[in-house]
Each structure stands twice: as C-alpha cells, then as structure tokens.
Design an enzyme around this catalytic site. Structure first.
Site, PDB file in Angstrom:
ATOM      1  N   LYS A 172       0.801  -1.086  -0.010  1.00 23.78           N
ATOM      2  CA  LYS A 172       0.016   0.031   0.075  1.00 23.78           C
ATOM      3  C   LYS A 172       0.915   1.195   0.034  1.00 23.78           C
ATOM      4  O   LYS A 172       0.741   2.091  -0.931  1.00 23.78           O
ATOM      5  CB  LYS A 172      -0.857  -0.013   1.099  1.00 23.78           C
ATOM      6  CG  LYS A 172      -1.697  -1.097   1.307  1.00 23.78           C
ATOM      7  CD  LYS A 172      -2.711  -1.097   2.582  1.00 23.78           C
ATOM      8  CE  LYS A 172      -2.108  -0.989   3.901  1.00 23.78           C
ATOM      9  NZ  LYS A 172      -1.246  -2.457   4.186  1.00 23.78           N
ATOM     10  N   ARG A 192      -9.857   0.661   8.490  1.00 29.83           N
ATOM     11  CA  ARG A 192      -9.630  -0.754   8.863  1.00 29.83           C
ATOM     12  C   ARG A 192     -10.803  -1.443   9.556  1.00 29.83           C
ATOM     13  O   ARG A 192     -10.374  -2.661  10.019  1.00 29.83           O
ATOM     14  CB  ARG A 192      -8.436  -0.754   9.936  1.00 29.83           C
ATOM     15  CG  ARG A 192      -6.960  -0.964   8.978  1.00 29.83           C
ATOM     16  CD  ARG A 192      -6.124  -0.714  10.141  1.00 29.83           C
ATOM     17  NE  ARG A 192      -4.950  -1.352   9.939  1.00 29.83           N
ATOM     18  CZ  ARG A 192      -3.799  -0.925   9.420  1.00 29.83           C
ATOM     19  NH1 ARG A 192      -3.979   0.399   8.939  1.00 29.83           N
ATOM     20  NH2 ARG A 192      -2.733  -1.868   9.141  1.00 29.83           N
ATOM     21  N   ARG A 228      11.695  -5.721   5.169  1.00 30.35           N
ATOM     22  CA  ARG A 228      11.685  -4.240   4.987  1.00 30.35           C
ATOM     23  C   ARG A 228      12.458  -3.416   5.758  1.00 30.35           C
ATOM     24  O   ARG A 228      12.820  -3.550   7.015  1.00 30.35           O
ATOM     25  CB  ARG A 228       9.988  -4.050   5.141  1.00 30.35           C
ATOM     26  CG  ARG A 228       9.835  -2.478   5.162  1.00 30.35           C
ATOM     27  CD  ARG A 228       8.069  -2.235   5.138  1.00 30.35           C
ATOM     28  NE  ARG A 228       7.738  -2.367   6.211  1.00 30.35           N
ATOM     29  CZ  ARG A 228       6.316  -2.376   6.655  1.00 30.35           C
ATOM     30  NH1 ARG A 228       5.677  -1.912   5.568  1.00 30.35           N
ATOM     31  NH2 ARG A 228       5.746  -2.817   7.705  1.00 30.35           N
ATOM     32  N   ARG A 247      10.893  -1.516  11.116  1.00 30.60           N
ATOM     33  CA  ARG A 247      10.059  -0.825  12.020  1.00 30.60           C
ATOM     34  C   ARG A 247       9.677  -1.805  13.071  1.00 30.60           C
ATOM     35  O   ARG A 247       9.812  -3.140  12.967  1.00 30.60           O
ATOM     36  CB  ARG A 247       8.523  -0.981  11.102  1.00 30.60           C
ATOM     37  CG  ARG A 247       8.255   0.448  10.758  1.00 30.60           C
ATOM     38  CD  ARG A 247       7.352   0.340   9.751  1.00 30.60           C
ATOM     39  NE  ARG A 247       6.004  -0.317  10.129  1.00 30.60           N
ATOM     40  CZ  ARG A 247       4.720  -0.188   9.367  1.00 30.60           C
ATOM     41  NH1 ARG A 247       4.863   0.021   8.123  1.00 30.60           N
ATOM     42  NH2 ARG A 247       3.678  -0.937   9.762  1.00 30.60           N
ATOM     43  N   ARG A 296      -0.812  -9.009  13.292  1.00 35.92           N
ATOM     44  CA  ARG A 296      -1.362  -8.139  12.349  1.00 35.92           C
ATOM     45  C   ARG A 296      -2.228  -8.753  11.255  1.00 35.92           C
ATOM     46  O   ARG A 296      -3.044  -8.272  10.703  1.00 35.92           O
ATOM     47  CB  ARG A 296      -0.083  -7.415  11.798  1.00 35.92           C
ATOM     48  CG  ARG A 296       0.442  -6.284  12.907  1.00 35.92           C
ATOM     49  CD  ARG A 296       1.668  -5.822  12.279  1.00 35.92           C
ATOM     50  NE  ARG A 296       1.760  -5.015  11.170  1.00 35.92           N
ATOM     51  CZ  ARG A 296       3.022  -4.964  10.568  1.00 35.92           C
ATOM     52  NH1 ARG A 296       4.146  -5.558  10.698  1.00 35.92           N
ATOM     53  NH2 ARG A 296       2.795  -4.203   9.472  1.00 35.92           N
TER      54      ARG A 296
HETATM   55  P1  AP5 Z   1       4.854  -1.692   1.988  1.00 41.16           P
HETATM   56  O1  AP5 Z   1       4.432  -0.772   0.621  1.00 41.16           O
HETATM   57  O2  AP5 Z   1       5.727  -1.113   3.003  1.00 41.16           O
HETATM   58  O3  AP5 Z   1       3.539  -2.190   2.462  1.00 41.16           O
HETATM   59  P2  AP5 Z   1       2.199  -1.756   3.111  1.00 41.16           P
HETATM   60  O4  AP5 Z   1       1.070  -2.392   2.528  1.00 41.16           O
HETATM   61  O5  AP5 Z   1       2.275  -0.536   3.383  1.00 41.16           O
HETATM   62  O6  AP5 Z   1       2.474  -2.399   4.632  1.00 41.16           O
HETATM   63  P3  AP5 Z   1       2.184  -2.044   6.032  1.00 41.16           P
HETATM   64  O7  AP5 Z   1       3.126  -3.009   6.859  1.00 41.16           O
HETATM   65  O8  AP5 Z   1       2.881  -0.480   6.171  1.00 41.16           O
HETATM   66  O9  AP5 Z   1       0.856  -1.859   6.265  1.00 41.16           O
HETATM   67  P4  AP5 Z   1       0.253  -2.087   7.827  1.00 41.16           P
HETATM   68  O10 AP5 Z   1      -1.258  -1.944   7.234  1.00 41.16           O
HETATM   69  O11 AP5 Z   1       0.334  -3.283   8.673  1.00 41.16           O
HETATM   70  O12 AP5 Z   1       0.887  -0.928   8.287  1.00 41.16           O
HETATM   71  P5  AP5 Z   1       0.284   0.367   8.995  1.00 41.16           P
HETATM   72  O13 AP5 Z   1       1.442   1.459   8.790  1.00 41.16           O
HETATM   73  O14 AP5 Z   1      -0.942   0.904   8.098  1.00 41.16           O
HETATM   74  O15 AP5 Z   1       5.808  -2.994   1.505  1.00 41.16           O
HETATM   75  C1  AP5 Z   1       6.184  -3.928   2.153  1.00 41.16           C
HETATM   76  C2  AP5 Z   1       7.396  -4.678   1.728  1.00 41.16           C
HETATM   77  O16 AP5 Z   1       7.226  -5.250   0.264  1.00 41.16           O
HETATM   78  C3  AP5 Z   1       8.614  -3.667   1.409  1.00 41.16           C
HETATM   79  O17 AP5 Z   1       9.816  -4.227   1.856  1.00 41.16           O
HETATM   80  C4  AP5 Z   1       8.484  -3.351  -0.048  1.00 41.16           C
HETATM   81  O18 AP5 Z   1       9.670  -3.155  -0.781  1.00 41.16           O
HETATM   82  C5  AP5 Z   1       8.138  -4.777  -0.453  1.00 41.16           C
HETATM   83  N1  AP5 Z   1       7.077  -4.825  -1.709  1.00 41.16           N
HETATM   84  C6  AP5 Z   1       6.410  -3.768  -1.965  1.00 41.16           C
HETATM   85  N2  AP5 Z   1       5.900  -4.004  -3.259  1.00 41.16           N
HETATM   86  C7  AP5 Z   1       6.302  -5.226  -3.819  1.00 41.16           C
HETATM   87  C8  AP5 Z   1       6.127  -6.075  -4.953  1.00 41.16           C
HETATM   88  N3  AP5 Z   1       5.249  -5.568  -6.008  1.00 41.16           N
HETATM   89  N4  AP5 Z   1       6.733  -6.999  -4.996  1.00 41.16           N
HETATM   90  C9  AP5 Z   1       7.867  -7.346  -4.076  1.00 41.16           C
HETATM   91  N5  AP5 Z   1       7.984  -6.711  -3.139  1.00 41.16           N
HETATM   92  C10 AP5 Z   1       7.357  -5.673  -2.962  1.00 41.16           C
HETATM   93  O19 AP5 Z   1      -0.197   0.382  10.385  1.00 41.16           O
HETATM   94  C11 AP5 Z   1       0.676   0.049  11.499  1.00 41.16           C
HETATM   95  C12 AP5 Z   1      -0.326   0.084  12.863  1.00 41.16           C
HETATM   96  O20 AP5 Z   1      -0.880   1.214  13.044  1.00 41.16           O
HETATM   97  C13 AP5 Z   1      -1.304  -0.971  12.822  1.00 41.16           C
HETATM   98  O21 AP5 Z   1      -0.955  -2.402  13.092  1.00 41.16           O
HETATM   99  C14 AP5 Z   1      -2.248  -0.500  13.817  1.00 41.16           C
HETATM  100  O22 AP5 Z   1      -1.862  -0.798  15.138  1.00 41.16           O
HETATM  101  C15 AP5 Z   1      -2.203   0.937  13.657  1.00 41.16           C
HETATM  102  N6  AP5 Z   1      -3.121   1.641  12.827  1.00 41.16           N
HETATM  103  C16 AP5 Z   1      -3.025   2.018  11.406  1.00 41.16           C
HETATM  104  N7  AP5 Z   1      -4.115   2.523  10.775  1.00 41.16           N
HETATM  105  C17 AP5 Z   1      -5.159   2.210  11.626  1.00 41.16           C
HETATM  106  C18 AP5 Z   1      -6.518   2.210  11.719  1.00 41.16           C
HETATM  107  N8  AP5 Z   1      -7.029   2.767  10.505  1.00 41.16           N
HETATM  108  N9  AP5 Z   1      -7.111   1.808  12.708  1.00 41.16           N
HETATM  109  C19 AP5 Z   1      -6.599   1.251  13.789  1.00 41.16           C
HETATM  110  N10 AP5 Z   1      -5.029   1.252  13.883  1.00 41.16           N
HETATM  111  C20 AP5 Z   1      -4.306   1.619  12.820  1.00 41.16           C
HETATM  112 MG    MG Z   2       2.658   1.109   4.909  1.00 40.39          MG
END
Ligand code: AP5
Ligand code: MG
Ligand code: ZN
Length: 214
Positions: A13, A88, A122, A153, A164
């Site tokens: 994402k 979410r 990552r 992270r 997660r």
């Molecule tokens: P990356 O682009 O970083 O993936 P992502 O989908 O952004 O993954 P996240 O871990 O950031 O998602 P998340 O939803 O768990 O975390 P968030 O920060 O939102 O890519 C991942 C890896 O893959 C990288 O190494 C990249 O290089 C590689 N990659 C990308 N594309 C590729 C491809 N095509 N092929 C191969 N490799 C590839 O949330 C974190 C925490 O915050 C949550 O757990 C929760 O506690 C809290 N939180 C955030 N939002 C909310 C909400 N709305 N409600 C409640 N709690 C929330």
């Molecule tokens: Mg992300």
C-alpha cells in the site's frame, strides 16, 4: 479523486501510494505513518497508539476517526485523498462515509505466504520515508535515494506480523464486502502479475492500479 488502498500488512500500500498519489495529485494519507510520527514526537496520541501498534492490534476506532476527520479537513484535501491503512473496521468505513465518502477502493491482494518475507526484509528510511526490501539493497543501513539511515519498523517482528495478519483477516477483510456492496471495489490480484521469481514487480502493480481506475 477520493481513493482508498485496502490490503493486508506488506501488500505494498505504502509503496504504491507514493506514485499513485503523485499521479492523481491528491495527498497520500497513511494513518500508520501519522501514528509513527506522533510516537517520535512524543504526543499523547502517539503514546496511546504505541501500546496497540507494538502488540499488532488496532488503535481504538474513536482515536483514528478523530485524527482522520481533522486531516481530511485540511486544504490539500480539496481535490480528494489517497487513504492508506484507513478504514480498517466497518465502524471506520461508516464514519468515513459520513465525513467524505470514497469514489473507489483498490484492494491489493497478496497471498499470506508472501507477506512474511516482505515484512521481515523491509527497511524504511528515517529521513525520506522511502521503503525498500533487503533483497534489493546493496547496503542495508543506508537509503539509496537520500543517504538517510534505514531502520526496521518495531512491528516487523515475526510474532507481531502474525498478529497483524490475523487482525486483518478478522477485522479489516469484511470491508471487501462492504465496498463491493457499494459497487466501489477494484481488485488487484498481485499473484496473477507474478514473474518467474514468484513476486510481482512494483511497476506492474502500479500500471494495474491505474488501469483499474479508468
Ligand atoms: P509496503 O509498501 O511497506 O506495504 P504496506 O502495505 O504499506 O504494509 P504496512 O506494513 O505498512 O501495512 P500495515 O497496514 O500493517 O501498517 P500501517 O503502517 O498501516 O511494502 C512492504 C514490503 O514489500 C517492502 O519491503 C516493499 O519494498 C516490498 N514490496 C512492495 N511491493 C512489492 C512488490 N510488488 N513485489 C515485491 N516486494 C514488494 O499500520 C501500522 C499499525 O498502526 C497497525 O498495526 C495499527 O496498530 C495502527 N493503525 C494504522 N491505521 C489504523 C487504523 N485505521 N485503525 C486502527 N489502527 C491503525
Ligand atoms: Mg504502509
Ligand atoms: Zn531516504
């Protein structure tokens, strides 16, 4: 254009949001990034969020919804937004419909078995927020774009990743049906874009996302 990226942790994402938000000229709003910046600034919201994030759990709906409501009221959202990681839960989706309903929802669908390797490998730049995978880096500690320090992270530990993923399947995946019923869902099946090494190229995912929005 008001757009949502929906998908499990590690789906890409954040990686895709950078290019797609520039292309559409709308701000990239990641609730995860907002919480991480609140944590590094030591704000009360950051302190509260950290407890949940470190455990791989969702931050309470009321906290997230208030933060997003304030963010969407800012001037740069006049032409729309690209939300990454919000909503979410069904409660968050219903709240967003009352604040500023999305035009389309892109679900980035990646099989679970791919996600663990992506997240444990990552690295994120502390200076420019660039996101990389160790398999593509020559130096795991230095950002190839700006020279900033690369870090892992706190929630990218195997046991937290498993939690997660479970939370995604239990609490977030019901949104697929929610937006399907509103006829807003576009599905990007990343497995169908995979090359011989088994994973998809980010540039192919980018093209598929833009095509789905036409
Ligand atoms: P990356 O682009 O970083 O993936 P992502 O989908 O952004 O993954 P996240 O871990 O950031 O998602 P998340 O939803 O768990 O975390 P968030 O920060 O939102 O890519 C991942 C890896 O893959 C990288 O190494 C990249 O290089 C590689 N990659 C990308 N594309 C590729 C491809 N095509 N092929 C191969 N490799 C590839 O949330 C974190 C925490 O915050 C949550 O757990 C929760 O506690 C809290 N939180 C955030 N939002 C909310 C909400 N709305 N409600 C409640 N709690 C929330
Ligand atoms: Mg992300
Ligand atoms: Zn950098």
């Amino acid at each position: 254009m008001k757009l949502i990226f929906l998908g499990p942790p590690g789906a890409g994402k954040g990686t895709q949001a950078a290019g797609v938000s520039a292309h559409l000229r709308v701000p990239h709003i990641s609730t995860g990034d907002m919480f991480r910046s609140a944590i590094s600034n030591g704000t009360p919201t950051g302190l509260e969020a950290k407890r949940y994030m470190d455990a791989g759990q969702l931050v309470p709906d009321s906290v997230v919804i208030d933060m997003v409501r304030e963010r969407l009221a800012m001037d740069d959202c006049a032409n729309g937004y690209l939300l990454d990681g919000f909503p979410r839960t069904v409660e968050q989706a219903e709240a967003l419909d009352g604040i500023s309903a999305p035009d389309a929802v892109v679900e980035i669908n990646v099989p679970d078995e791919r996600l663990l390797a992506r997240l444990t490998g990552r690295r994120v730049c502390q200076k420019c927020s660039g996101t990389y995978h160790i398999s593509k880096l020559t130096d795991e500690k230095v950002c190839p774009v700006c020279g900033g320090a690369l870090i892992q992270r706190d929630d990218d530990k195997p046991e937290t990743i498993a939690k997660r993923l479970q939370v995604y399947h239990d609490q977030t995946s019901p949104l697929i049906g929610y937006y399907q019923a509103q006829d807003k869902l576009r599905v990007i099946d990343v497995a169908s874009l995979a090359t011989v090494d088994g994973d998809s190229r980010p540039e192919d995912v980018f093209k598929a996302i833009l095509a789905s929005l036409e």
